[in-house]
Write a protein that holds these residues in place. Structure first.
Motif, PDB file in Angstrom:
ATOM      1  N   GLY A 241     -24.546 -16.748 -25.935  1.00 31.20           N
ATOM      2  CA  GLY A 241     -25.583 -17.042 -25.214  1.00 31.20           C
ATOM      3  C   GLY A 241     -25.166 -17.097 -23.722  1.00 31.20           C
ATOM      4  N   LEU A 242     -23.984 -17.601 -23.410  1.00 33.41           N
ATOM      5  CA  LEU A 242     -23.433 -17.859 -22.302  1.00 33.41           C
ATOM      6  C   LEU A 242     -23.058 -16.385 -21.644  1.00 33.41           C
ATOM      7  N   GLY A 243     -22.439 -15.630 -22.406  1.00 36.17           N
ATOM      8  CA  GLY A 243     -22.568 -14.251 -22.302  1.00 36.17           C
ATOM      9  C   GLY A 243     -23.533 -13.483 -21.711  1.00 36.17           C
ATOM     10  N   TYR A 244     -24.509 -13.664 -22.510  1.00 38.38           N
ATOM     11  CA  TYR A 244     -25.950 -13.068 -22.213  1.00 38.38           C
ATOM     12  C   TYR A 244     -26.586 -13.468 -20.821  1.00 38.38           C
ATOM     13  N   TYR A 245     -26.128 -14.740 -20.753  1.00 34.46           N
ATOM     14  CA  TYR A 245     -26.764 -15.318 -19.444  1.00 34.46           C
ATOM     15  C   TYR A 245     -26.221 -14.666 -18.403  1.00 34.46           C
ATOM     16  N   ALA A 246     -24.763 -14.634 -18.291  1.00 33.10           N
ATOM     17  CA  ALA A 246     -24.150 -13.899 -17.244  1.00 33.10           C
ATOM     18  C   ALA A 246     -24.449 -12.599 -17.110  1.00 33.10           C
ATOM     19  N   TYR A 247     -24.741 -11.807 -18.152  1.00 31.72           N
ATOM     20  CA  TYR A 247     -25.212 -10.339 -17.973  1.00 31.72           C
ATOM     21  C   TYR A 247     -26.470 -10.385 -17.203  1.00 31.72           C
ATOM     22  N   THR A 248     -27.396 -11.059 -17.934  1.00 32.03           N
ATOM     23  CA  THR A 248     -28.788 -11.082 -17.202  1.00 32.03           C
ATOM     24  C   THR A 248     -28.851 -11.916 -15.642  1.00 32.03           C
ATOM     25  N   TYR A 249     -27.776 -12.680 -15.638  1.00 34.07           N
ATOM     26  CA  TYR A 249     -27.938 -12.976 -14.068  1.00 34.07           C
ATOM     27  C   TYR A 249     -27.338 -11.885 -13.297  1.00 34.07           C
TER      28      TYR A 249
END
Length: 294
Positions: A241-249
């Motif tokens: 979840g955190l990794g995907y958040y960093a990607y989308t941000y």
């Protein structure tokens, strides 16, 4: 604590094992002349029960096959001894190893398991599977487990009967009882043995029963130490979840619904683990009290 003079019951679950019993039972009687030999005939269609009676064993018969675990439970409930010795009726286990198990039991252990060495007869597939089960179970319990699925063991009757309700009716009762003993804070030891090739055809179906063994490991793992199962899963969801958040941000300057779902799921799984841990403590409090009283 029972000493070497305690009454001993040798329990043999058997389904169509007539080919091995004619040789095994006389050896058992010669090795342990004072022990009760109890054969649980699990719906055999051959001469298993007749041969056992002719050899002087006490026989309890299931009218239909209920499974290896069901036979173990019947034997444990019916045995007269303070110490129970479980072994296969197919000729794999050597009666000469029984005194070695009992000697370790007299050292103060609650259960002693015959751990099969590399010289034992097993297919390469079962050898790989057993190594995997041993690794998983060792992680769950925090104790080294060299042989999780061995059916050859000596155990004190009273604590064993406390966990009969956990045992499955099919194969893999050794998996369940071993992990339950560790969870209850009971002492488990391993005695190296060499298991021979069985006489007759195996009743284990490698694929179906292999998957069942894995499911039982995880089931008992949740009873033994739920957080060891739930925390890694929750952490994996959280990291993704955190990794995907960093990607989308970085790519769209936003937080996605997938990120919220993964992070929420991580928290939910962790909370379920905490609740499971509390339930586990409640389940084993009576066992802890009995051990303290002993």
């Amino acid at each position: 604590m029972p000493d070497s003079t305690a009454a001993i019951s040798i329990i043999l679950p058997a389904c169509n094992e007539a080919g091995a019993l004619a040789e095994l039972l006389p050896r058992l009687r010669a090795q342990c002349p004072q022990a009760e030999i109890l054969l649980v005939d699990d719906g055999s269609t051959d001469a298993t029960a007749r041969i056992a009676r002719e050899q002087g064993a006490r026989v309890i018969s299931h009218p239909i096959s209920l499974g290896n675990g069901a036979a173990i439970k019947t034997g444990a409930r019916s045995a007269k001894g303070e110490i129970l010795v479980f072994m296969d009726a197919d000729g794999q286990h050597d009666p000469a190893d029984i005194p070695r198990l009992l000697a370790r039991l007299d050292d103060g252990h609650d259960m002693v398991i015959g751990a099969r060495t590399k010289g034992s007869q097993a297919t390469w597939g079962r050898g790989i599977a057993n190594a995997l089960y041993n690794r998983l179970a060792s992680y769950m319990t925090g104790h080294p487990i060299p042989d999780l699925t061995s059916g050859f063991r000596a155990v004190r009757a009273a604590p064993f009967r406390q966990f009969l309700y956990l045992l499955p009716n099919g194969f893999s009762y050794p998996t369940t009882i071993t992990m339950a003993f560790f969870r209850a804070g009971l002492s488990v030891a391993y005695q190296p043995i060499v298991a021979k090739a069985r006489i007759g055809r195996s009743h284990i179906r490698p694929l179906k029963d292999g998957l069942r063994f894995l499911l039982i490991i995880f089931k008992i793992g949740t009873l033994y130490s739920p957080l060891k199962l739930f925390v890694p899963i929750a952490a994996l969801h959280g990291l993704i979840g955190l990794g995907y958040y960093a990607y989308t941000y970085l790519t769209a300057t936003r937080i996605s619904l997938a990120t919220l779902f993964l992070l929420t799921t991580a928290v939910t799984i962790f909370l379920i683990g905490l609740v499971s841990e509390q339930i586990t403590q409640l389940m084993y409090k009576d066992s802890d009290r009995h051990k303290s009283a002993d």
